[in-house]
Design an enzyme around this catalytic site. Structure first.
Site, PDB file in Angstrom:
ATOM      1  N   HIS A 174       0.757  -1.256   0.094  1.00 40.96           N
ATOM      2  CA  HIS A 174      -0.169   0.028  -0.167  1.00 40.96           C
ATOM      3  C   HIS A 174       0.962   1.129  -0.056  1.00 40.96           C
ATOM      4  O   HIS A 174       1.877   1.275   0.844  1.00 40.96           O
ATOM      5  CB  HIS A 174      -0.774   0.043   1.235  1.00 40.96           C
ATOM      6  CG  HIS A 174      -1.990  -1.064   1.219  1.00 40.96           C
ATOM      7  ND1 HIS A 174      -3.075  -1.183   0.513  1.00 40.96           N
ATOM      8  CD2 HIS A 174      -1.636  -2.335   1.971  1.00 40.96           C
ATOM      9  CE1 HIS A 174      -3.675  -2.297   0.887  1.00 40.96           C
ATOM     10  NE2 HIS A 174      -2.660  -3.188   1.787  1.00 40.96           N
ATOM     11  N   LYS A 175       0.536   2.349  -0.996  1.00 37.36           N
ATOM     12  CA  LYS A 175       1.265   3.454  -0.848  1.00 37.36           C
ATOM     13  C   LYS A 175       0.736   4.353   0.476  1.00 37.36           C
ATOM     14  O   LYS A 175      -0.304   4.225   0.952  1.00 37.36           O
ATOM     15  CB  LYS A 175       0.985   4.167  -2.141  1.00 37.36           C
ATOM     16  CG  LYS A 175       1.412   3.553  -3.532  1.00 37.36           C
ATOM     17  CD  LYS A 175       1.287   4.259  -4.511  1.00 37.36           C
ATOM     18  CE  LYS A 175       1.609   3.589  -5.697  1.00 37.36           C
ATOM     19  NZ  LYS A 175       1.537   4.208  -6.799  1.00 37.36           N
TER      20      LYS A 175
END
Length: 188
Positions: free
Chosen positions: A97-98
């Site tokens: 996940h960014k």
């Protein structure tokens, strides 16, 4: 023809035959029914408790790869030949996940994970270890139980700890390392 001794001591011939048949069924289910995208070039021992997810459907198993119970794969990965993975080992994504997008919650920020993990030939990964995606574990290496691998491990090294560090070499001299790697390549 090479004789292999990776058989539980004291096993009867009937037990050995039954275990081989059960392994054949499990492997067939994993490779031809559940995860048809997986490539395998030889013998694979994989328990039903193994959990597999690959973001790009890119998983390759070499010859003579054996898993313990409850192994989790959640990344693209390539296993070499003669690999032992103990129970409760996890191969996990690096940037699933960014998290650095200002004004966007992590939930809505998209996914990354463009890293592929490489496990060399003649590798032993100890119980409960976590391997972070994108690392390369070199030929002939050993990962100690409970370790977290966040960086590449050179060939014929023993790594342990959180995060893992090289704690010693598998063989006493560089000459032994080179001889082992050369003989290993002849096996392959």
């Amino acid at each position: 023809m090479r004789k292999f001794s990776n058989i539980i001591p004291g096993s009867s011939k009937a037990e050995i035959v039954l275990r081989r048949m059960a392994n054949g069924v499990r492997t067939f289910v994993f490779l031809h029914i559940k995860h048809r995208y997986i490539k395998c070039s030889g013998f694979l021992r994989i328990p039903f408790a193994t959990k597999i997810w690959s973001p790009h459907k890119d998983i390759t198993f070499g010859h003579h790869v054996q898993f313990g119970q409850n192994v989790t794969i959640q990344c693209d990965i390539e296993f070499g030949n003669y690999v032992l993975v103990a129970g409760n080992v996890s191969f996990v994504g690096k940037d699933d996940h960014k998290y650095d997008l200002v004004g966007k919650p992590i939930w809505n920020s998209g996914r990354g994970d463009n890293y592929k993990t490489h496990i060399g030939n003649d590798v032993w990964i100890g119980f409960g270890s976590i391997i972070v995606a994108g690392v390369k574990i070199g030929d002939g290496s050993i990962v100690g139980a409970g370790s977290v691998i966040t960086h590449d491990i050179p060939p014929c090294s023993i790594a342990a700890g959180v995060p893992a560090k090289i704690i010693k070499n598998r063989f006493p001299s560089e000459q032994n390392v080179q001889e082992h790697l050369q003989l290993l390549n002849e096996w392959l």
